[in-house]
Design an enzyme around this catalytic site. Sequence first.
Site, PDB file in Angstrom:
ATOM      1  N   CYS A  65       0.883  -1.165   0.000  1.00 27.56           N
ATOM      2  CA  CYS A  65       0.000   0.000   0.000  1.00 27.56           C
ATOM      3  C   CYS A  65       0.922   1.217   0.000  1.00 27.56           C
ATOM      4  CB  CYS A  65      -0.997  -0.020   1.164  1.00 27.56           C
ATOM      5  SG  CYS A  65      -0.295   0.098   2.815  1.00 27.56           S
ATOM      6  N   HIS A  98      13.302 -16.098  11.871  1.00 29.60           N
ATOM      7  CA  HIS A  98      12.890 -16.141  13.280  1.00 29.60           C
ATOM      8  C   HIS A  98      11.380 -16.128  13.477  1.00 29.60           C
ATOM      9  CE1 HIS A  98      16.908 -14.701  15.273  1.00 29.60           C
ATOM     10  NE2 HIS A  98      17.063 -15.719  14.441  1.00 29.60           N
TER      11      HIS A  98
HETATM   12  C1  RB5 Z   1      -3.906   5.467   0.713  1.00 28.19           C
HETATM   13  O1  RB5 Z   1      -3.855   6.835   0.502  1.00 28.19           O
HETATM   14  C2  RB5 Z   1      -3.022   5.097   1.901  1.00 28.19           C
HETATM   15  O2  RB5 Z   1      -3.640   5.481   3.073  1.00 28.19           O
HETATM   16  C3  RB5 Z   1      -2.749   3.613   1.915  1.00 28.19           C
HETATM   17  O3  RB5 Z   1      -2.145   3.248   0.717  1.00 28.19           O
HETATM   18  C4  RB5 Z   1      -1.817   3.119   3.010  1.00 28.19           C
HETATM   19  O4  RB5 Z   1      -0.654   3.870   3.054  1.00 28.19           O
HETATM   20  C5  RB5 Z   1      -2.435   2.900   4.325  1.00 28.19           C
HETATM   21  O5  RB5 Z   1      -1.793   2.440   5.273  1.00 28.19           O
END
Ligand code: RB5
Length: 142
Positions: A65, A98
Amino acid sequence: MIIGLGSDHGGFALKEELKKYVEELGYDVKDYGTHSTDSVDYPEFGKAVGQGVVKGEVDFGIVCCGSGIGISIAANKVKGIRCAQVWEPYGAKMCRRHNNANMISLGGRMVGLDMAKECVRAFLTTDFEGGRHERRVAKLEG
Ligand code: RB5
């Protein structure tokens, strides 16, 4: 070995690059999405890959993400998942040795591509040491 990949929009570009890299390393890939940069919710994708791992659809999971944080939290909500957020290869190696991590997460807005690839390679080529770590990992499952 089949590797499950997933991301939200913030990790989409990195996930696409890592998909190619994982295939280059000789693994099969199952892509759980997302499939574009349209805004989506990271918990759906972290959980989907996590569920794929625990069901045995894939052997390991790699999720991305923006920061690598939210999607790792989501994956770790799936019982049986040990997802480590990594940003350098030492951590990616040690989470296998681990912690017997079965997933890693990376932040598409945090980690450069070469470093991310090294993390992936370290994660996929390192075995769990077992021994005293078996007991500790077992204690993670409450
Ligand atoms: C999206 O903007 C962002 O919040 C997501 O990709 C991530 O970083 C969340 O933890």
